[in-house]
Write a protein that holds these residues in place. Structure first.
Motif, PDB file in Angstrom:
ATOM      1  N   SER A  67       0.823  -1.205   0.000  1.00  0.00           N
ATOM      2  CA  SER A  67       0.000   0.000   0.000  1.00  0.00           C
ATOM      3  C   SER A  67       0.858   1.257   0.000  1.00  0.00           C
ATOM      4  O   SER A  67       0.580   2.219  -0.720  1.00  0.00           O
ATOM      5  N   PHE A  68       1.906   1.256   0.819  1.00  0.00           N
ATOM      6  CA  PHE A  68       2.819   2.402   0.863  1.00  0.00           C
ATOM      7  C   PHE A  68       3.488   2.602  -0.492  1.00  0.00           C
ATOM      8  O   PHE A  68       3.635   3.729  -0.976  1.00  0.00           O
ATOM      9  N   LEU A  69       3.891   1.482  -1.103  1.00  0.00           N
ATOM     10  CA  LEU A  69       4.489   1.532  -2.440  1.00  0.00           C
ATOM     11  C   LEU A  69       3.533   2.143  -3.454  1.00  0.00           C
ATOM     12  O   LEU A  69       3.904   3.015  -4.251  1.00  0.00           O
ATOM     13  N   ASP A  70       2.280   1.672  -3.438  1.00  0.00           N
ATOM     14  CA  ASP A  70       1.298   2.125  -4.414  1.00  0.00           C
ATOM     15  C   ASP A  70       0.990   3.610  -4.268  1.00  0.00           C
ATOM     16  O   ASP A  70       0.764   4.310  -5.265  1.00  0.00           O
ATOM     17  N   ILE A  71       0.978   4.097  -3.025  1.00  0.00           N
ATOM     18  CA  ILE A  71       0.740   5.532  -2.804  1.00  0.00           C
ATOM     19  C   ILE A  71       1.858   6.355  -3.430  1.00  0.00           C
ATOM     20  O   ILE A  71       1.622   7.327  -4.150  1.00  0.00           O
ATOM     21  N   TRP A  72       3.104   5.960  -3.163  1.00  0.00           N
ATOM     22  CA  TRP A  72       4.237   6.670  -3.734  1.00  0.00           C
ATOM     23  C   TRP A  72       4.316   6.507  -5.247  1.00  0.00           C
ATOM     24  O   TRP A  72       4.663   7.445  -5.978  1.00  0.00           O
ATOM     25  N   TYR A  73       3.990   5.310  -5.702  1.00  0.00           N
ATOM     26  CA  TYR A  73       4.062   5.002  -7.135  1.00  0.00           C
ATOM     27  C   TYR A  73       3.113   5.888  -7.941  1.00  0.00           C
ATOM     28  O   TYR A  73       3.520   6.544  -8.905  1.00  0.00           O
ATOM     29  N   THR A  74       1.855   5.921  -7.538  1.00  0.00           N
ATOM     30  CA  THR A  74       0.872   6.729  -8.264  1.00  0.00           C
ATOM     31  C   THR A  74       1.119   8.223  -8.063  1.00  0.00           C
ATOM     32  O   THR A  74       0.919   9.016  -8.993  1.00  0.00           O
ATOM     33  N   SER A  75       1.547   8.603  -6.867  1.00  0.00           N
ATOM     34  CA  SER A  75       1.793  10.028  -6.590  1.00  0.00           C
ATOM     35  C   SER A  75       2.928  10.572  -7.446  1.00  0.00           C
ATOM     36  O   SER A  75       2.859  11.692  -7.954  1.00  0.00           O
ATOM     37  N   SER A  76       3.986   9.787  -7.608  1.00  0.00           N
ATOM     38  CA  SER A  76       5.139  10.251  -8.382  1.00  0.00           C
ATOM     39  C   SER A  76       4.817  10.419  -9.858  1.00  0.00           C
ATOM     40  O   SER A  76       5.373  11.301 -10.528  1.00  0.00           O
ATOM     41  N   ALA A  77       3.901   9.616 -10.386  1.00  0.00           N
ATOM     42  CA  ALA A  77       3.578   9.674 -11.817  1.00  0.00           C
ATOM     43  C   ALA A  77       2.357  10.536 -12.105  1.00  0.00           C
ATOM     44  O   ALA A  77       2.343  11.314 -13.069  1.00  0.00           O
ATOM     45  N   PHE A  78       1.324  10.426 -11.277  1.00  0.00           N
ATOM     46  CA  PHE A  78       0.049  11.073 -11.590  1.00  0.00           C
ATOM     47  C   PHE A  78      -0.067  12.503 -11.085  1.00  0.00           C
ATOM     48  O   PHE A  78      -0.698  13.337 -11.736  1.00  0.00           O
ATOM     49  N   THR A  79       0.510  12.800  -9.916  1.00  0.00           N
ATOM     50  CA  THR A  79       0.364  14.141  -9.352  1.00  0.00           C
ATOM     51  C   THR A  79       0.895  15.237 -10.286  1.00  0.00           C
ATOM     52  O   THR A  79       0.188  16.221 -10.538  1.00  0.00           O
ATOM     53  N   PRO A  80       2.121  15.112 -10.839  1.00  0.00           N
ATOM     54  CA  PRO A  80       2.592  16.137 -11.776  1.00  0.00           C
ATOM     55  C   PRO A  80       1.724  16.230 -13.027  1.00  0.00           C
ATOM     56  O   PRO A  80       1.472  17.323 -13.539  1.00  0.00           O
ATOM     57  N   MET A  81       1.244  15.078 -13.528  1.00  0.00           N
ATOM     58  CA  MET A  81       0.411  15.078 -14.728  1.00  0.00           C
ATOM     59  C   MET A  81      -0.905  15.811 -14.481  1.00  0.00           C
ATOM     60  O   MET A  81      -1.347  16.633 -15.294  1.00  0.00           O
ATOM     61  N   LEU A  82      -1.538  15.543 -13.346  1.00  0.00           N
ATOM     62  CA  LEU A  82      -2.799  16.201 -13.004  1.00  0.00           C
ATOM     63  C   LEU A  82      -2.589  17.696 -12.793  1.00  0.00           C
ATOM     64  O   LEU A  82      -3.410  18.519 -13.227  1.00  0.00           O
ATOM     65  N   ALA A  83      -1.474  18.049 -12.142  1.00  0.00           N
ATOM     66  CA  ALA A  83      -1.169  19.462 -11.905  1.00  0.00           C
ATOM     67  C   ALA A  83      -0.899  20.189 -13.218  1.00  0.00           C
ATOM     68  O   ALA A  83      -1.346  21.334 -13.412  1.00  0.00           O
ATOM     69  N   ASN A  84      -0.194  19.555 -14.126  1.00  0.00           N
ATOM     70  CA  ASN A  84       0.091  20.160 -15.429  1.00  0.00           C
ATOM     71  C   ASN A  84      -1.174  20.390 -16.233  1.00  0.00           C
ATOM     72  O   ASN A  84      -1.322  21.406 -16.911  1.00  0.00           O
ATOM     73  N   PHE A  85      -2.106  19.439 -16.156  1.00  0.00           N
ATOM     74  CA  PHE A  85      -3.355  19.590 -16.904  1.00  0.00           C
ATOM     75  C   PHE A  85      -4.159  20.776 -16.370  1.00  0.00           C
ATOM     76  O   PHE A  85      -4.709  21.563 -17.143  1.00  0.00           O
ATOM     77  N   VAL A  86      -4.220  20.917 -15.054  1.00  0.00           N
ATOM     78  CA  VAL A  86      -4.976  22.013 -14.444  1.00  0.00           C
ATOM     79  C   VAL A  86      -4.326  23.361 -14.755  1.00  0.00           C
ATOM     80  O   VAL A  86      -5.016  24.344 -15.084  1.00  0.00           O
ATOM     81  N   SER A  87      -2.997  23.424 -14.653  1.00  0.00           N
ATOM     82  CA  SER A  87      -2.283  24.694 -14.880  1.00  0.00           C
ATOM     83  C   SER A  87      -2.121  25.022 -16.360  1.00  0.00           C
ATOM     84  O   SER A  87      -1.947  26.186 -16.721  1.00  0.00           O
TER      85      SER A  87
END
Length: 327
Positions: A67-87
């Protein structure tokens, strides 16, 4: 031809799905939902594993690591992508790209090893139940988890360092939604045969070999399940194993199709969707398949939610999830 060392590049442009505006909106919504569900499911699992003493067992220790791995895994890939789309700014700094490349690949590599260790844990628990507490004692569990993390992080460090030392062809546009190592490697204009050989060896070590261990473990598990006299019990056990293997095949299958495909095959657009599957879908499914279908986990979640005013709604939803018969 103009060449620039990667270390002199200050930023990268991430194309993502910008060539397909309508698809990009759909992908954004789906990724946001997958990310939120992944966070919620895995945070709940980690919390109840810590708070409920009944879940202080090897299986749940490994599930917490997953679970800890999956949180970091998705956060590292998806968070910048989602932020870029919004900005609307599809850029990432060099250091940000290097960090994203390392952490997303390291978490994925660690998960490859950890899933095989979890399969071995289930094999011992089901096929050797009397010796299980001795074989999978606390010290062994910590060593297994630590070795998974060390293996994933060190192999990724080797790959990342080699790629970051290569030179670009004056191009800093990455045809991906993240700084994925294969997408960055396509910008290099020098000979990459050595790097590709290193990555091939590491990929074989992290993908086919752990998957083989998982298949062998579940083959023994299934043979043991066939001895169950109860038809209902046997059916539920098969259902649980099938669910586990579905997630495993989904994760390893998509990763294999990306990292072991012939270098001559150019499928960058398809690779983006494949990355969404093993980077977003499987981390979302992991807590559901491995944990929330389990009777012990469901009971612990109910205890946690019963104190919350909105807990009854979530409890009724949990009751609709099939229970697992595996310990």
């Amino acid at each position: 031809m103009f060449q620039a060392n990667l270390t002199y590049v200050t930023h990268f442009f991430l194309l993502g799905f910008s060539h397909y505006p309508k698809v990009e909106v759909i992908v954004f919504v789906l990724c946001l939902l997958m990310y939120l569900i992944t966070l919620l499911g895995n945070i709940i699992l980690i919390s109840i594993t810590i708070l409920d003493s009944h879940l202080h067992k090897p299986m749940y220790f490994f599930l917490s690591n997953l679970s800890f791995l999956d949180i970091w895994y998705t956060s590292s890939a998806f968070t910048p992508m989602l932020a870029n789309f919004v900005s609307g700014e599809y850029t990432i700094s060099f250091l940000g790209c290097a960090a994203q490349m390392y952490f997303s690949l390291a978490m994925g590599s660690t998960e490859c090893v950890l899933l095989s260790m979890m399969a071995y844990d289930r094999y011992v628990a089901i096929c050797n139940p009397l010796r299980y507490p001795i074989i999978m004692n606390k010290r062994v569990c910590v060593q297994i988890a630590a070795s998974s993390w060390v293996t994933g992080c060190l192999t990724t460090l080797v790959e990342t360092v080699y790629v970051l030392q290569l030179s670009l062809c004056g191009n800093n546009t990455i045809n991906h939604f993240a700084c994925e190592i294969l997408a960055v490697l396509k910008l290099v204009c020098v000979d990459t045969s050595m790097v590709e050989l290193i990555m091939l060896v590491i990929t074989i070590f992290l993908l086919p070999m752990p998957m083989l261990l998982i298949c062998i473990s579940y083959a023994f598990i299934l043979s043991n399940i066939l001895r169950i006299s109860s038809v209902d019990g046997r059916s539920k056990a098969f259902s649980t194993c099938a669910a586990h293997l579905t997630v495993v095949v989904l994760f390893y299958g998509t990763a294999l199709s990306m990292y072991l495909k012939p270098s001559a095959v150019d499928s960058q657009e398809i690779d983006k969707f494949i990355a969404l599957v093993y980077g977003g879908l499987t981390p979302m499914l992991n807590p559901i398949i491995y944990s929330l279908r389990n009777k012990e986990v469901k009971a612990a979640v109910k205890k946690l939610l019963i104190r919350n005013p909105f807990g009854t709604v979530l409890i009724s939803a949990l009751n609709n999830i099939g229970a697992s018969t595996l310990p």
